[in-house]
Scaffold this motif. Structure first.
Motif: not given
Length: 218
Positions: A204, A207-208, A210-216
């Protein structure tokens, strides 16, 4: 290299890089020479990952040349370097796309006690900045000259596929010892000969983000 028997081949010993922590979980203990590719779409985190890798390689006392043919000198690249929190000490040189840069880079890599790692950012820019491009034969020649070094090519993907933009790109990817695909600020690693001492876990980068991308992109 002369012919080897099975016994002789199996007796050979190789110096490996002693990665630890998250880096070992992703890469295992890779060889200190060879070819790696880092590929992904624009804005996926390729440069951020490469700069984090530079920082980690310095902890192993590797001397690194980062040849940024696209961004070196730009404010955005300065921000990326700050974000990677690179040490202000020696051991890392940045080059842009000025005339005769290739000659200087090769001289620093090839000299006795020269630099250990060359990162080319990007393969597309290298191809476009050379009068005759960067073809398969050029890659083979580089590998002969830098056989004991680690050369990492950052590559742009073509039209949203995993194919690379330049004519030599897919050949280089095929020959690479380690292939890194960056998607949404996560790096996924594939080792041509498999992993040694662990490896295979995603890395990773941020992290922030990555979380935003994968959430979207669920």
């Amino acid at each position: 290299m002369p012919a080897l028997t099975v016994s002789n081949l199996l007796k050979k010993r190789y110096a490996l890089m002693k990665f630890s922590g998250a880096w070992r979980n992703t890469f295992g203990t890779p060889a200190p020479n060879g070819v790696w590719t880092i590929q992904g779409r624009s804005g996926s985190g390729k440069t951020s990952f490469a700069l984090q890798l530079v920082k980690y390689l310095r902890t192993l006392h590797k001397r690194v040349i980062y040849w940024s043919l696209e961004q070196c000198g730009d404010y955005g690249f300065q921000i990326a370097v700050r974000r990677a929190n690179l040490s202000k000490g020696g051991g890392v040189l940045f080059f842009g796309n000025e005339p005769d840069t290739e000659t200087e880079v090769m001289s620093l890599m090839e000299r006795q006690r020269g630099y250990d790692v060359l990162i080319v950012d990007s393969l597309t820019a290298l191809h476009n900045n050379r009068p005759n491009g960067f073809c398969q034969r050029d890659f083979v020649m580089w590998q002969k000259r830098l056989a004991d070094k680690l050369v990492i090519y950052i590559c742009h993907e073509k039209n949203g596929t995993d194919m690379l933009e330049t004519p030599a790109g897919n050949y280089i990817k095929q020959q690479a010892n380690v292939k890194i695909s960056v998607v949404g600020f996560v790096a996924y690693v594939n080792a041509r000969a498999g992993f040694v001492g662990g490896g295979g876990e995603p890395y990773v980068i941020d992290e922030a983000l990555a979380n935003e991308y994968h959430l979207n992109n669920l």
